[in-house]
Design a protein around this motif. Sequence first.
Motif, PDB file in Angstrom:
ATOM      1  N   GLU A 129     -31.367 -35.473  -6.926  1.00  0.00           N
ATOM      2  CA  GLU A 129     -30.467 -35.418  -8.074  1.00  0.00           C
ATOM      3  C   GLU A 129     -29.093 -35.963  -7.699  1.00  0.00           C
ATOM      4  N   ASN A 130     -28.490 -36.717  -8.617  1.00  0.00           N
ATOM      5  CA  ASN A 130     -27.146 -37.273  -8.446  1.00  0.00           C
ATOM      6  C   ASN A 130     -27.032 -38.161  -7.202  1.00  0.00           C
ATOM      7  N   ALA A 131     -28.081 -38.894  -6.912  1.00  0.00           N
ATOM      8  CA  ALA A 131     -28.070 -39.809  -5.768  1.00  0.00           C
ATOM      9  C   ALA A 131     -28.985 -40.982  -6.090  1.00  0.00           C
ATOM     10  N   VAL A 132     -28.903 -42.012  -5.262  1.00  0.00           N
ATOM     11  CA  VAL A 132     -29.791 -43.164  -5.435  1.00  0.00           C
ATOM     12  C   VAL A 132     -30.733 -43.238  -4.240  1.00  0.00           C
ATOM     13  N   THR A 133     -31.832 -43.910  -4.425  1.00  0.00           N
ATOM     14  CA  THR A 133     -32.812 -44.055  -3.352  1.00  0.00           C
ATOM     15  C   THR A 133     -32.599 -45.380  -2.620  1.00  0.00           C
ATOM     16  N   TRP A 134     -33.166 -45.453  -1.430  1.00  0.00           N
ATOM     17  CA  TRP A 134     -33.141 -46.714  -0.686  1.00  0.00           C
ATOM     18  C   TRP A 134     -33.799 -47.821  -1.509  1.00  0.00           C
ATOM     19  N   ASP A 135     -34.886 -47.469  -2.184  1.00  0.00           N
ATOM     20  CA  ASP A 135     -35.606 -48.477  -2.971  1.00  0.00           C
ATOM     21  C   ASP A 135     -34.741 -49.057  -4.086  1.00  0.00           C
ATOM     22  N   ALA A 136     -33.864 -48.207  -4.665  1.00  0.00           N
ATOM     23  CA  ALA A 136     -32.989 -48.684  -5.740  1.00  0.00           C
ATOM     24  C   ALA A 136     -32.061 -49.776  -5.225  1.00  0.00           C
ATOM     25  N   LEU A 137     -31.546 -49.583  -4.005  1.00  0.00           N
ATOM     26  CA  LEU A 137     -30.704 -50.617  -3.391  1.00  0.00           C
ATOM     27  C   LEU A 137     -31.543 -51.826  -2.992  1.00  0.00           C
ATOM     28  N   ASP A 138     -32.772 -51.558  -2.567  1.00  0.00           N
ATOM     29  CA  ASP A 138     -33.668 -52.632  -2.159  1.00  0.00           C
ATOM     30  C   ASP A 138     -33.946 -53.585  -3.321  1.00  0.00           C
ATOM     31  N   GLU A 139     -34.046 -53.026  -4.536  1.00  0.00           N
ATOM     32  CA  GLU A 139     -34.274 -53.854  -5.717  1.00  0.00           C
ATOM     33  C   GLU A 139     -33.116 -54.813  -5.968  1.00  0.00           C
ATOM     34  N   LEU A 140     -31.925 -54.474  -5.461  1.00  0.00           N
ATOM     35  CA  LEU A 140     -30.758 -55.344  -5.621  1.00  0.00           C
ATOM     36  C   LEU A 140     -30.636 -56.361  -4.493  1.00  0.00           C
ATOM     37  N   GLY A 141     -31.564 -56.314  -3.555  1.00  0.00           N
ATOM     38  CA  GLY A 141     -31.467 -57.218  -2.419  1.00  0.00           C
ATOM     39  C   GLY A 141     -30.668 -56.639  -1.274  1.00  0.00           C
ATOM     40  N   GLU A 194     -11.969 -36.935 -14.166  1.00  0.00           N
ATOM     41  CA  GLU A 194     -11.517 -35.761 -13.435  1.00  0.00           C
ATOM     42  C   GLU A 194     -11.306 -36.076 -11.962  1.00  0.00           C
ATOM     43  N   GLN A 195     -10.218 -36.766 -11.653  1.00  0.00           N
ATOM     44  CA  GLN A 195      -9.857 -37.013 -10.273  1.00  0.00           C
ATOM     45  C   GLN A 195      -8.352 -37.296 -10.214  1.00  0.00           C
ATOM     46  N   PRO A 196      -7.680 -36.875  -9.180  1.00  0.00           N
ATOM     47  CA  PRO A 196      -6.237 -37.016  -9.091  1.00  0.00           C
ATOM     48  C   PRO A 196      -5.775 -38.466  -9.050  1.00  0.00           C
ATOM     49  N   LEU A 197      -6.526 -39.355  -8.439  1.00  0.00           N
ATOM     50  CA  LEU A 197      -6.148 -40.763  -8.357  1.00  0.00           C
ATOM     51  C   LEU A 197      -7.225 -41.610  -9.005  1.00  0.00           C
ATOM     52  N   GLN A 198      -6.785 -42.567  -9.839  1.00  0.00           N
ATOM     53  CA  GLN A 198      -7.707 -43.531 -10.409  1.00  0.00           C
ATOM     54  C   GLN A 198      -7.629 -44.799  -9.566  1.00  0.00           C
ATOM     55  N   GLY A 199      -8.760 -45.451  -9.320  1.00  0.00           N
ATOM     56  CA  GLY A 199      -8.741 -46.732  -8.634  1.00  0.00           C
ATOM     57  C   GLY A 199      -9.425 -46.725  -7.292  1.00  0.00           C
ATOM     58  N   LEU A 200      -9.659 -45.556  -6.706  1.00  0.00           N
ATOM     59  CA  LEU A 200     -10.379 -45.510  -5.436  1.00  0.00           C
ATOM     60  C   LEU A 200     -11.869 -45.751  -5.681  1.00  0.00           C
ATOM     61  N   PRO A 201     -12.545 -46.365  -4.716  1.00  0.00           N
ATOM     62  CA  PRO A 201     -13.986 -46.609  -4.897  1.00  0.00           C
ATOM     63  C   PRO A 201     -14.765 -45.300  -4.989  1.00  0.00           C
ATOM     64  N   GLU A 202     -15.799 -45.328  -5.815  1.00  0.00           N
ATOM     65  CA  GLU A 202     -16.625 -44.137  -6.025  1.00  0.00           C
ATOM     66  C   GLU A 202     -17.608 -43.950  -4.870  1.00  0.00           C
ATOM     67  N   PRO A 203     -17.655 -42.747  -4.258  1.00  0.00           N
ATOM     68  CA  PRO A 203     -18.683 -42.496  -3.241  1.00  0.00           C
ATOM     69  C   PRO A 203     -20.011 -42.164  -3.916  1.00  0.00           C
ATOM     70  N   VAL A 204     -21.090 -42.750  -3.413  1.00  0.00           N
ATOM     71  CA  VAL A 204     -22.425 -42.498  -3.962  1.00  0.00           C
ATOM     72  C   VAL A 204     -23.355 -42.192  -2.793  1.00  0.00           C
ATOM     73  N   PHE A 205     -24.075 -41.067  -2.878  1.00  0.00           N
ATOM     74  CA  PHE A 205     -25.004 -40.693  -1.820  1.00  0.00           C
ATOM     75  C   PHE A 205     -26.345 -41.382  -2.043  1.00  0.00           C
ATOM     76  N   MET A 206     -26.983 -41.732  -0.940  1.00  0.00           N
ATOM     77  CA  MET A 206     -28.315 -42.332  -1.060  1.00  0.00           C
ATOM     78  C   MET A 206     -29.268 -41.691  -0.049  1.00  0.00           C
ATOM     79  N   TYR A 207     -30.522 -41.522  -0.495  1.00  0.00           N
ATOM     80  CA  TYR A 207     -31.570 -40.900   0.307  1.00  0.00           C
ATOM     81  C   TYR A 207     -32.808 -41.781   0.238  1.00  0.00           C
ATOM     82  N   LYS A 208     -33.697 -41.565   1.179  1.00  0.00           N
ATOM     83  CA  LYS A 208     -34.949 -42.315   1.158  1.00  0.00           C
ATOM     84  C   LYS A 208     -35.800 -41.892  -0.035  1.00  0.00           C
ATOM     85  N   GLU A 209     -35.868 -40.568  -0.284  1.00  0.00           N
ATOM     86  CA  GLU A 209     -36.640 -40.042  -1.406  1.00  0.00           C
ATOM     87  C   GLU A 209     -35.695 -39.659  -2.543  1.00  0.00           C
ATOM     88  N   PRO A 210     -36.196 -39.624  -3.782  1.00  0.00           N
ATOM     89  CA  PRO A 210     -35.333 -39.318  -4.932  1.00  0.00           C
ATOM     90  C   PRO A 210     -34.711 -37.923  -4.833  1.00  0.00           C
TER      91      PRO A 210
END
Length: 815
Positions: free
Chosen positions: A685-697, A667-683
């Motif tokens: 809904e529909n977002a990732v935490t700083w720690d989740a990125l930290d686990e990836l280095g 459900e988006q008018p254009l396919q191919g643009l990068p997906e925006p993802v919100f991140m917060y320090k604490e958990p």
Amino acid sequence: MEVLFRKLYKCATEEEIDDLIGKDPVVFAQKNWKPLGGSENLYGVIENQQASPIAALVEKLTNSIDATLMRKCYEAGVDPKSAGAPKTMHEAVKSFYGVEATKWDLPSFRRAQAENIQIVASGKLKQPTLTMYDDGEGQNPDKFENTFLSLLRGNKNEIHFVQGKYNMGGSGAIVFCGKRGYQLVASKRYDGKGKFGFTIIRKHQLLKQEEQSKKNTWYEFLTVDGVIPSFDITELDLGLHNRKFKTGTVIKLYSYKLPEGSRSVISRELGRSLNEFLFDPALPFLTVDTKERYPNDRGLERAIYGLKRRLESDQEDNKYVESTFVEDFKNDLFGSMRVTCYVFRTKVEGKSAKETTKTIQDEFFKNNMAVLFAMNGQVHGSYSSSFITQSLKLNLLKNHLLIHVDCTDMDYGFRSELFMASRDRLKEGEETRELRKFLATQLGRSSGRLAEVEKKRKDSISVDGGDSKELLKNVTKNINLNPELLKLLGSTFKLDEKKEQPKKEDKPERKAPTKQEKEPFKPKRFPSFLNVKGRNDGEKPIAQIPLGGEKTIRFNTDVEDQYLSRAEEPGELKIALLDVKRAPGNKGGTKAGLPSRIEEVLNVSMSSPQEGSIRVAMNPQKEVQVGDAVQVRVSLSAPGGDLEEIFWVKISEKEAPPQSTPKEEQEQPLQGLPEPVFMYKEPKENAVTWDALDELGVTVDYKTVMHPLANGESLEKIFINMDSEVLKNFRSKYRNPSQDMIEVTNRKYWTAVYLHTLFLYSITKNRKYQISQMKAGAQDTVDIGDYIKDLFENFYSDFILNFGGMEEMMQGLND
């Protein structure tokens, strides 16, 4: 002569040597100096050696290892140039040291052996004088001019088990010896016969009358009455660790110009660099610093035995390695090659991702070498981490992947075109380009082991979307209305406008089959079986390999994953061609007779075990035709004898290209643009935490505004930090903001960050800019994502929030 030698050896800096020469104009008169290499025209040969003082020092160590093996060969009564001499360094170590060599993985045995080759530091802290010692073959004084002081003679060209070939690599260190190039050379033959000889090398200082006729200066060495000075010795105290000098060679490099990052206790900083460049040396060696230089340091001596052993056997270092695997390739282009991949953990022992990454970089990537090309354990060239991001398209692994490419067993013709004679960098030629392309294709395969690691790490941070989906929907709706912006983005991203899709009829929901729990794999140190997957009766082919395509054949075993790459008691996986049955009418191309090597008919890639499974990928060569059958033997070494499987494969027609099936549009008018993802320090809904990125280095803190997640050079996601310091500071300007104001602020913030990232990335890519940054005294390529992230963290985000009309808008809402 002994007095003269002791005076020279006692000097700890080039200034002291200058002073000594000035006080004795008779001995050091110009008439007593001869040009190095026998000619004043070899200045360019010496100056155009290794570009790095570390690489030049490695050449000295390589010469010491060669000399030590040569001594062992003579003591065994073998002519090094004879047919009975070892053909490789590995053979030489096995032949001359036997069981003793297997003990060097143990610290006490390794240290005892390492004392035979030493680097001892003295003099100034920032520019130390380094003494190189080896208990090798040594040379009599009358042989100096044909060995230590010669260039381009090729003294070792007929000796296969040593690294040296051109007889010039050792001269590369002279240019890093202060400003005057002072280098003391002293030696006595291993058998004790003959005298102890010595000389000092320097850069000739042109006299005023010489400047009129000479373009360049030259390097020269000292003689006395036309010969190398010498005297009789039984032993000498030269300040070596735990021994007196009796035979062998000592070379003293005065005021050596080490890079800034190596100017500390040499057993630590310099040792790390030497471990990298000598990834898997034939012999260990000792680095020694002194109490005079570092009175409070306890780690003044350390046995160095290469980065390979640090990664594979030392428990303290091994904790950083998450997984190790090897790929063995047999190819008609280059012959045989082994590639070993080391994947590092993103976090270790309670350290943050940032702290872990820094430690890994300091310990294992000190010289910015992510891909190491080595021969006989010595690195001859390298790629930086840009190869991992740009060629392999594995952005999450750029700081956590080390690749070792062993070129020792390559075909000589191909290998000789890869490396410069200085053995410190790759040539820019066709072979180098072909090898780079091959590695990118094989290691970057979507079905490969590295892609599995990257995918696993990416999947750990997937989210449903929520508000970010709404953001992307609104952004792309507006972009569609502007043809110029659409054109710019279309040149960077693969954009497809959404088309109306016919409604699908509801289908009854199918229940997913219940999966049986997989029994945990219990590896053994040595394998007890090897079975090919598939029905193998020894007559019918077990697989069809399409012409121009590839087929992977799997084998079951019970050995541990590191069996082929571990430092202690490693195993070997071999593949051999047994027979070829030509299809009717196929005479075997242009080559006479049946082929004898597997790479003549099939290119082969063999992977190390992974939880009891071994993969062997095969693709046909040009000489084979449809209908040809090839009999292959795959064997895995084991203590009781090789385990083997013999089977046939058949060459089939080319596979038709797969038909693409239309996918359901999101459900988006254009396919191919990068997906925006919100991140917060604490958990949230529909977002990732700083720690989740930290686990990836990926380090995220209050200073972070955004993090671009790319696949190679293509953006996949843009992580937007909703707890950034920039956003919090902006909100703090307004007292008691309403919920509407907060929502509007957030919306404008994430929209601005997303769009600015999108267009900065697109413009930089579209205009074909190459970004670089000065690191460790050299320009290093920076990928676009890191560049943009750094911009946002350094005032750019403040600018777009405070000078982009936001304050006026907020004030209006407040009123």
